[in-house]
Write an enzyme that holds these catalytic residues in place. Structure first.
Site, PDB file in Angstrom:
ATOM      1  N   ARG A 108      64.646  66.240  13.038  1.00  0.00           N
ATOM      2  CA  ARG A 108      65.095  67.641  13.070  1.00  0.00           C
ATOM      3  C   ARG A 108      66.603  67.632  12.860  1.00  0.00           C
ATOM      4  O   ARG A 108      67.324  66.942  13.590  1.00  0.00           O
ATOM      5  CB  ARG A 108      64.767  68.304  14.414  1.00  0.00           C
ATOM      6  CG  ARG A 108      65.512  69.622  14.601  1.00  0.00           C
ATOM      7  CD  ARG A 108      65.128  70.394  15.852  1.00  0.00           C
ATOM      8  NE  ARG A 108      63.852  71.055  15.660  1.00  0.00           N
ATOM      9  CZ  ARG A 108      63.426  72.074  16.394  1.00  0.00           C
ATOM     10  NH1 ARG A 108      64.177  72.561  17.363  1.00  0.00           N
ATOM     11  NH2 ARG A 108      62.248  72.621  16.169  1.00  0.00           N
ATOM     12  N   HIS A 135      60.632  75.051   8.038  1.00  0.00           N
ATOM     13  CA  HIS A 135      60.050  74.656   9.334  1.00  0.00           C
ATOM     14  C   HIS A 135      58.537  74.469   9.122  1.00  0.00           C
ATOM     15  O   HIS A 135      57.720  75.246   9.604  1.00  0.00           O
ATOM     16  CB  HIS A 135      60.332  75.742  10.380  1.00  0.00           C
ATOM     17  CG  HIS A 135      60.203  75.279  11.797  1.00  0.00           C
ATOM     18  ND1 HIS A 135      59.830  73.994  12.147  1.00  0.00           N
ATOM     19  CD2 HIS A 135      60.398  75.947  12.976  1.00  0.00           C
ATOM     20  CE1 HIS A 135      59.802  73.891  13.465  1.00  0.00           C
ATOM     21  NE2 HIS A 135      60.137  75.050  13.992  1.00  0.00           N
ATOM     22  N   GLN A 138      55.827  74.298  11.944  1.00  0.00           N
ATOM     23  CA  GLN A 138      55.649  75.634  12.548  1.00  0.00           C
ATOM     24  C   GLN A 138      54.656  76.451  11.716  1.00  0.00           C
ATOM     25  O   GLN A 138      53.844  77.209  12.255  1.00  0.00           O
ATOM     26  CB  GLN A 138      56.999  76.338  12.615  1.00  0.00           C
ATOM     27  CG  GLN A 138      56.956  77.720  13.231  1.00  0.00           C
ATOM     28  CD  GLN A 138      56.810  77.695  14.740  1.00  0.00           C
ATOM     29  OE1 GLN A 138      57.570  77.036  15.427  1.00  0.00           O
ATOM     30  NE2 GLN A 138      55.830  78.427  15.267  1.00  0.00           N
ATOM     31  N   ASP A 234      62.153  86.194  14.487  1.00  0.00           N
ATOM     32  CA  ASP A 234      62.795  84.945  14.902  1.00  0.00           C
ATOM     33  C   ASP A 234      64.146  85.335  15.494  1.00  0.00           C
ATOM     34  O   ASP A 234      64.579  86.491  15.359  1.00  0.00           O
ATOM     35  CB  ASP A 234      62.974  84.032  13.669  1.00  0.00           C
ATOM     36  CG  ASP A 234      63.555  82.658  14.006  1.00  0.00           C
ATOM     37  OD1 ASP A 234      63.537  82.265  15.180  1.00  0.00           O
ATOM     38  OD2 ASP A 234      64.034  81.989  13.068  1.00  0.00           O
ATOM     39  N   CYS A 276      58.256  82.202  16.679  1.00  0.00           N
ATOM     40  CA  CYS A 276      58.202  80.737  16.815  1.00  0.00           C
ATOM     41  C   CYS A 276      58.752  80.288  18.165  1.00  0.00           C
ATOM     42  O   CYS A 276      58.440  79.198  18.619  1.00  0.00           O
ATOM     43  CB  CYS A 276      58.964  80.078  15.672  1.00  0.00           C
ATOM     44  SG  CYS A 276      60.710  80.526  15.616  1.00  0.00           S
ATOM     45  N   ARG A 322      51.385  74.425  18.237  1.00  0.00           N
ATOM     46  CA  ARG A 322      52.312  73.407  17.718  1.00  0.00           C
ATOM     47  C   ARG A 322      51.784  72.013  18.053  1.00  0.00           C
ATOM     48  O   ARG A 322      51.890  71.090  17.254  1.00  0.00           O
ATOM     49  CB  ARG A 322      53.713  73.563  18.336  1.00  0.00           C
ATOM     50  CG  ARG A 322      54.427  74.880  18.115  1.00  0.00           C
ATOM     51  CD  ARG A 322      54.708  75.191  16.678  1.00  0.00           C
ATOM     52  NE  ARG A 322      55.375  74.106  15.970  1.00  0.00           N
ATOM     53  CZ  ARG A 322      56.651  73.728  16.135  1.00  0.00           C
ATOM     54  NH1 ARG A 322      57.447  74.373  16.976  1.00  0.00           N
ATOM     55  NH2 ARG A 322      57.168  72.717  15.442  1.00  0.00           N
TER      56      ARG A 322
HETATM   57  N1  NVA Z   1      65.578  79.900  13.038  1.00  0.00           N
HETATM   58  C1  NVA Z   1      65.531  79.211  14.313  1.00  0.00           C
HETATM   59  C2  NVA Z   1      64.191  78.610  14.541  1.00  0.00           C
HETATM   60  C3  NVA Z   1      64.035  77.937  15.878  1.00  0.00           C
HETATM   61  C4  NVA Z   1      62.700  77.311  16.067  1.00  0.00           C
HETATM   62  C5  NVA Z   1      66.618  78.165  14.354  1.00  0.00           C
HETATM   63  O1  NVA Z   1      66.766  77.418  13.373  1.00  0.00           O
HETATM   64  O2  NVA Z   1      67.349  78.097  15.352  1.00  0.00           O
HETATM   65  N1   CP Z   2      59.571  76.807  17.533  1.00  0.00           N
HETATM   66  C1   CP Z   2      60.287  75.686  17.732  1.00  0.00           C
HETATM   67  O1   CP Z   2      60.538  74.887  16.811  1.00  0.00           O
HETATM   68  O2   CP Z   2      60.678  75.500  19.011  1.00  0.00           O
HETATM   69  P1   CP Z   2      61.685  74.390  19.540  1.00  0.00           P
HETATM   70  O3   CP Z   2      63.035  74.691  18.927  1.00  0.00           O
HETATM   71  O4   CP Z   2      61.672  74.514  21.023  1.00  0.00           O
HETATM   72  O5   CP Z   2      61.195  73.047  19.069  1.00  0.00           O
END
Ligand code: NVA
Ligand code: CP
Length: 335
Positions: A108, A135, A138, A234, A276, A322
């Site tokens: 990530r 993502h 997800q 989101d 998410c 997930r």
């Molecule tokens: N758009 C958000 C998604 C988190 C799962 C981020 O990148 O912070």
């Molecule tokens: N939805 C998601 O990716 O959650 P986290 O950031 O907690 O992994």
């Protein structure tokens, strides 16, 4: 029998066909049922998986860890403060070293190009746990959840959903392109400055021409949600963005909050809310409280507490899924 996805990376949705993505979701449905019946068969005994998190996570990390443990595999968690990645060792060298010790690598981070490079130099499957652009794990959970909350027998190309909010980040991009691949009815509502980049729109249109997906990009919430069975949103400011963009983002996105009126205005009898997560829906987080106090949105930012606390909210099913979908990716690529 070896899985047709054995040895594959999972980097972004467009690397897969609709059939392959559908098969991963079907496998996740099987794994979920096995787990519920306490009949899970361990297909990853002794496998070793490295989990690299340059950004924070609750769901994705836990899904990889729990999924691996339940299948008999082991994981190592690495973050920038406890590894050499980035500061003292290149992505390519990290990929080559970890490939000598592990059977798969999850990553990530920020740029999609980093994970693409990791995959290029790794000899083992690499999984995208979120980048700024995509993502994809997800998306498996989101499509699994939408099918679970649809009438029995609903196909992926019969799903209709709207996404409201910051649409030029990972979630907006992925929901647009995944829907295009799967043939769904996808509606995005956001101010034009926050629409997916032109290349992402073009990619989605190319896939829609093959799948028959219907794609709508609009600045109008009413247009986007009309008839939609699911309304997604989101966070308005994603990980990696500076905190000082909050006020401008609130100004732009205030008209795109998911409220009870928005859910009613779909005209659909049973519209479900999806997110998410994490979500700013109350005053119980430090960031949510600061922004709420400055903006006056004390009953939630991207979604109101009324919607979040209502039976329409299926985000916790989405979060649970997930686990099953990430487990399916590991099983399909490593078994
Ligand atoms: N758009 C958000 C998604 C988190 C799962 C981020 O990148 O912070
Ligand atoms: N939805 C998601 O990716 O959650 P986290 O950031 O907690 O992994």
């Amino acid at each position: 029998m070896t899985s047709p996805l054995h040895g594959r990376d999972f980097l972004k949705e467009v690397d897969f066909t609709a059939d392959e993505l559908g098969a991963l979701i079907d496998l996740a449905v099987d794994l979920k049922a096995q787990r519920r019946q306490r009949e899970e068969v361990q297909r990853l005994q002794g496998r070793l998986i490295a989990l690299i998190f340059e950004k924070t996570s609750t769901r994705t990390r836990c899904a990889f860890e729990v999924g691996a443990y339940e299948q008999g595999a082991h994981v190592t968690y690495l973050d920038p403060s406890s590894s050499q990645l980035g500061r003292k060792e290149s992505v390519a060298d990290t990929a080559r070293v970890l490939s000598r010790m592990y059977d798969a690598i999850e990553f990530r981070g920020s740029a999609q190009s980093t994970i693409e490079q990791l995959a290029q130099f790794a000899d083992v499957p690499v999984y995208n746990g979120l980048t700024d652009e995509w993502h994809p794990t997800q998306m498996l959970a989101d499509f699994m959840t939408m099918r679970e909350h649809s009438p029995a027998g609903t196909a992926f190309n019969e799903l209709s959903y709207a996404y409201l909010g910051d649409a030029r980040s990972n979630m907006g991009n992925s929901l647009l392109v995944m829907g295009a691949i799967m043939g769904a009815d996808v509606r995005i509502a956001a101010p034009r400055d926050l629409w997916p980049a032109d290349e992402v729109q073009e990619l989605a249109r190319t896939h829609a021409a093959i799948s028959g997906a219907r794609l709508t990009l609009s600045e109008s919430v009413d247009e986007a949600v009309a008839g939609a069975a699911f309304v997604h949103t989101d966070v308005w400011v994603s990980m990696g963005e500076p905190a000082d963009v909050w006020d401008d983002r609130v100004r732009l996105l205030r008209p795109y909050r998911v409220t009870a009126d928005v859910l009613k205005s779909t005209g659909h009898a049973d519209t479900r809310f999806m997110h998410c997560l994490p979500a700013f829906h109350d005053m119980e987080t430090t960031v949510g409280r600061d922004v709420a106090e400055r903006s006056g949105l004390r009953d939630g930012l991207e979604v109101t507490s009324e919607v979040f606390d209502s039976p329409a909210n299926v985000a916790l099913d989405q979060a649970e899924n997930r686990l099953h979908t990430i487990k399916a990716v590991m099983v399909a690529t490593l078994d």
